[in-house]
Design a protein around this motif. Structure first.
Motif: not given
Length: 394
Positions: A38-45
């Motif tokens: 379950w990732m934060s938006v920044q981690t996904i990027r």
């Protein structure tokens, strides 16, 4: 530990971690083998950047689609919806029909919108057609009401440009992009106040599109009664429903957080407008959600922060039901598994749209839509007394 789902998250929220732990899943680090992240938006990027080139293995899933920015940035949302409209026009789809004034009959759910600074000249041309109109400006890459303001004079745009250290609208380097939309100045009010809806939609796959609507959404209310008066254009407690803004107001209630459940909203509307009108409204909301998903437009990072006790319960149950669909039976994910889960595991979700089911009568369905006949469970629009009316989705 064989057969146990291994999970990682960089978001320390109890509604997430409690749901993982109650399933007996095993917490690991991001550098170990994992099945669910379950990732934060920044981690996904960062993880799915071109430079990294990361690809998920067959037994891994994450909580965002990697190109989520196509769904979530306000400017890209507008771009994708406009492109979607044009594609439907080229295909001759009845959904792209227009009236005698050139306005869409069905795809009219986005107000007139331009990108600034890129579309400045087009915006000025439109503004001068109706100089008494109010417009709302939003920065493309921000959330929680940050940077939003209303204008009703071109001079305010020029002041914004100067304050943003941009000498010319021709020069766009180092200039933060904004969207500017015609403001809806006659919104539906309850108790004299503006409100919006926070609805949760789970998309389990895009090809084919399969999505679920969570029944337990909520409304967010402004703390100050609405007025279209130009003297209150700067009062964000009147115009913006974001909790991040409203919680600083004098009349903010920290117990209920200025929120209503969607079920309470529905009861209120049925008692004041009637059941038929209310059912039509919610059908249209569902229809817009599916069209938006087809054009790729949703919120990338729904807040998991709980502002009230009821909020915390709702979001815990939301995550629980989401995991039951995304990770069937709590087993290690398998990307080849692409079946619809049985109804008994949906919890408070209900199927909103299943493209595989809808494709079965696609051409005939479009024809019946044009002729104004009911489309049944696979959803579409019919006409009633010359107005667009949605048929029931379920």
């Amino acid at each position: 530990m064989a057969g146990k789902v291994k999970w990682v998250t960089d978001i320390e929220k109890s509604v997430l971690i409690n749901n993982f732990e109650k399933r007996g899943w095993v917490q690991v680090t991001e550098n170990e083998d994992w099945n669910f992240y379950w990732m934060s938006v920044q981690t996904i990027r960062n993880v799915f950047s071109v430079e990294t080139g990361y690809r998920l293995s067959d037994d891994q899933i994450v909580n965002h689609f990697p190109n989520h920015y196509e769904l979530t940035r306000k400017d890209l949302m507008v771009k994708n919806i406009k492109r979607y409209r044009k594609e439907l026009e080229k295909e001759g789809s009845p959904l792209a029909e227009k009236d005698e004034n050139g306005k869409y009959l069905y795809l009219d759910f986005v107000p007139v919108t331009y990108m600034l600074p890129a579309d400045y000249n087009l915006f000025v041309e439109e503004f001068r057609k109706s100089p008494s109109s109010t417009w709302i400006m939003k920065p493309c890459g921000k959330a929680q009401g940050k940077g939003i303001f209303l204008i009703n004079k071109l001079s305010q745009i020029k002041k914004w440009s100067r304050d943003s250290k941009t000498s010319s609208f021709v020069s766009q380097s180092n200039k933060e992009a904004y969207v500017i939309s015609l403001y809806i100045n006659n919104p539906l009010l309850i108790g004299g106040r503006k409100f919006d809806l926070r609805l949760y939609v789970l998309v389990s796959t895009y090809r084919p599109l399969r999505c679920y609507m969570y029944k337990l959404g909520f409304c967010r209310f402004c703390t100050v009664k609405y007025t279209p008066s130009t003297s209150e254009l700067d009062n964000m407690f009147v115009h913006l429903t974001n909790v991040a803004i409203q919680k600083h107001g004098e009349d903010y209630n920290h117990i209920h957080g200025g929120k209503w459940t969607v079920s309470n909203l529905r009861l209120y509307l049925e008692s004041t407008r009637g059941k038929e009108v209310t059912s039509k409204l919610f059908d249209e909301i569902h229809w817009i959600i599916v069209q938006s998903l087809k054009a790729v437009a949703v919120n990338a990072s729904p807040s998991l922060t709980s502002s009230t006790a009821n909020d915390r319960i709702l979001k815990y149950n939301l995550i629980n039901d989401t995991l039951n669909i995304a990770v069937p039976n709590g087993e290690i994910p398998d990307c080849k598994w692409n079946k619809s889960p049985p109804k008994e595991v949906l919890g408070n979700y209900e199927i909103l749209f299943d493209e595989e089911l809808a494709q079965g009568d696609g051409a005939d369905r479009e024809l019946r839509s044009r002729q104004g006949q009911s489309l049944g469970p696979r959803a579409g629009r019919s006409r009633d007394s010359g107005r667009a009316v949605l048929t029931t989705w379920k």
